[in-house]
Motif scaffolding. Structure first.
Motif, PDB file in Angstrom:
ATOM      1  N   ARG A   1      -3.771   3.781  -3.800  1.00 46.17           N
ATOM      2  CA  ARG A   1      -3.409   3.431  -2.426  1.00 46.17           C
ATOM      3  C   ARG A   1      -3.029   1.950  -2.298  1.00 46.17           C
ATOM      4  O   ARG A   1      -2.159   1.581  -1.527  1.00 46.17           O
ATOM      5  CB  ARG A   1      -4.583   3.767  -1.494  1.00 46.17           C
TER       6      ARG A   1
ATOM      7  N   TYR B   1      -2.434  15.156  -6.758  1.00 44.83           N
ATOM      8  CA  TYR B   1      -3.298  14.300  -5.949  1.00 44.83           C
ATOM      9  C   TYR B   1      -4.425  15.125  -5.365  1.00 44.83           C
ATOM     10  O   TYR B   1      -4.204  16.020  -4.554  1.00 44.83           O
ATOM     11  CB  TYR B   1      -2.499  13.631  -4.834  1.00 44.83           C
TER      12      TYR B   1
ATOM     13  N   GLU C   1       0.830  -1.199   0.000  1.00 38.72           N
ATOM     14  CA  GLU C   1       0.000   0.000   0.000  1.00 38.72           C
ATOM     15  C   GLU C   1       0.865   1.249   0.000  1.00 38.72           C
ATOM     16  O   GLU C   1       2.005   1.235   0.489  1.00 38.72           O
ATOM     17  CB  GLU C   1      -0.930   0.004   1.211  1.00 38.72           C
ATOM     18  N   LEU C   2       0.314   2.321  -0.558  1.00 35.13           N
ATOM     19  CA  LEU C   2       1.001   3.604  -0.612  1.00 35.13           C
ATOM     20  C   LEU C   2       0.230   4.641   0.193  1.00 35.13           C
ATOM     21  O   LEU C   2      -1.001   4.672   0.151  1.00 35.13           O
ATOM     22  CB  LEU C   2       1.093   4.097  -2.064  1.00 35.13           C
ATOM     23  N   ASP C   3       0.951   5.484   0.886  1.00 34.19           N
ATOM     24  CA  ASP C   3       0.345   6.645   1.537  1.00 34.19           C
ATOM     25  C   ASP C   3       0.399   7.767   0.507  1.00 34.19           C
ATOM     26  O   ASP C   3       1.422   8.455   0.366  1.00 34.19           O
ATOM     27  CB  ASP C   3       1.123   7.017   2.801  1.00 34.19           C
TER      28      ASP C   3
ATOM     29  N   GLU D   1      -0.919  10.687   0.215  1.00 36.76           N
ATOM     30  CA  GLU D   1      -0.697  12.067   0.664  1.00 36.76           C
ATOM     31  C   GLU D   1       0.795  12.327   0.859  1.00 36.76           C
ATOM     32  O   GLU D   1       1.312  13.367   0.441  1.00 36.76           O
ATOM     33  CB  GLU D   1      -1.485  12.347   1.943  1.00 36.76           C
ATOM     34  N   ASN D   2       1.497  11.392   1.484  1.00 35.96           N
ATOM     35  CA  ASN D   2       2.938  11.563   1.671  1.00 35.96           C
ATOM     36  C   ASN D   2       3.687  11.519   0.347  1.00 35.96           C
ATOM     37  O   ASN D   2       4.615  12.306   0.119  1.00 35.96           O
ATOM     38  CB  ASN D   2       3.506  10.507   2.627  1.00 35.96           C
TER      39      ASN D   2
END
Length: 186
Positions: free
Chosen positions: A60, A37, A22-24, A26-27
């Motif tokens: 995500r 984004y 998974e990817l964050d 926002e970061n």
């Protein structure tokens, strides 16, 4: 008449891949210069490469879709740039993730005007969609190769749904043969 297969141009290649985690978003968006984004408009992060020109849609889940490339080689180059940018952000990406071509959209020109009404009648309605009040083209679905072709009165056509470049050439051969069989192509 020139050879329609020589007029083929690839307009868009869509491919998918993933990084297995998974990817964050926002970061990633905060750290990845040029990332776009806006989760209110679209659930993925958009990162565009300029050379080659393409857009990577990062989700995500870790899935990535590449769109807008003009060749499968450009897809691979664009995604390798994305993978490298993610690695620079300390996000582990395996050395050579699987990339799956989902769709190749190409255009070609049959070199003569087409009578779409006659084609719709001649080819039969089982693989044809033609509603000129709704859309100016005729949709011709092929089984082999498994693609959809949009034929226009100008003789231009769009082929979509192919997974390999050769599918466009094969589709044009089938279309030309079918049109010749019903006497609608010189």
């Amino acid at each position: 008449m020139s050879n329609p297969k020589e007029s083929i141009t690839i307009e868009n290649v869509v491919a998918s891949t993933g990084i297995g985690q998974e990817l964050d978003l926002e970061n990633v968006a905060a750290d990845l210069q040029g990332a776009d984004y806006d989760p209110e408009r679209f659930p993925g992060l958009v990162y565009r490469t300029q050379n080659p020109k393409a857009a990577a849609l990062l989700f995500r889940s870790g899935k990535i879709v590449c769109t807008g490339a003009e060749s499968t080689g450009d897809v691979r180059k664009s995604l390798s740039i994305v993978f490298e940018k993610l690695r620079e952000l300390q996000i582990p990406v395996e050395e050579d993730p699987d990339i799956i071509i989902q769709n190749i959209v190409s255009c070609a020109d049959l070199g003569q005007n087409l009578n779409l009404n006659a084609i719709a009648i001649g080819l039969g309605l089982e693989n044809i969609e033609y509603e000129p009040e709704q859309f100016p083209g005729l949709v011709f679905r092929l089984d082999e190769p498994d693609v959809a072709s949009l034929l226009f009165g100008s003789g231009k056509l769009v082929i979509t749904g192919g997974k390999e470049r050769s599918h466009s050439r094969e589709a044009i051969e089938v279309i030309m043969t079918r049109l010749e069989e019903i006497g609608l192509l010189e």
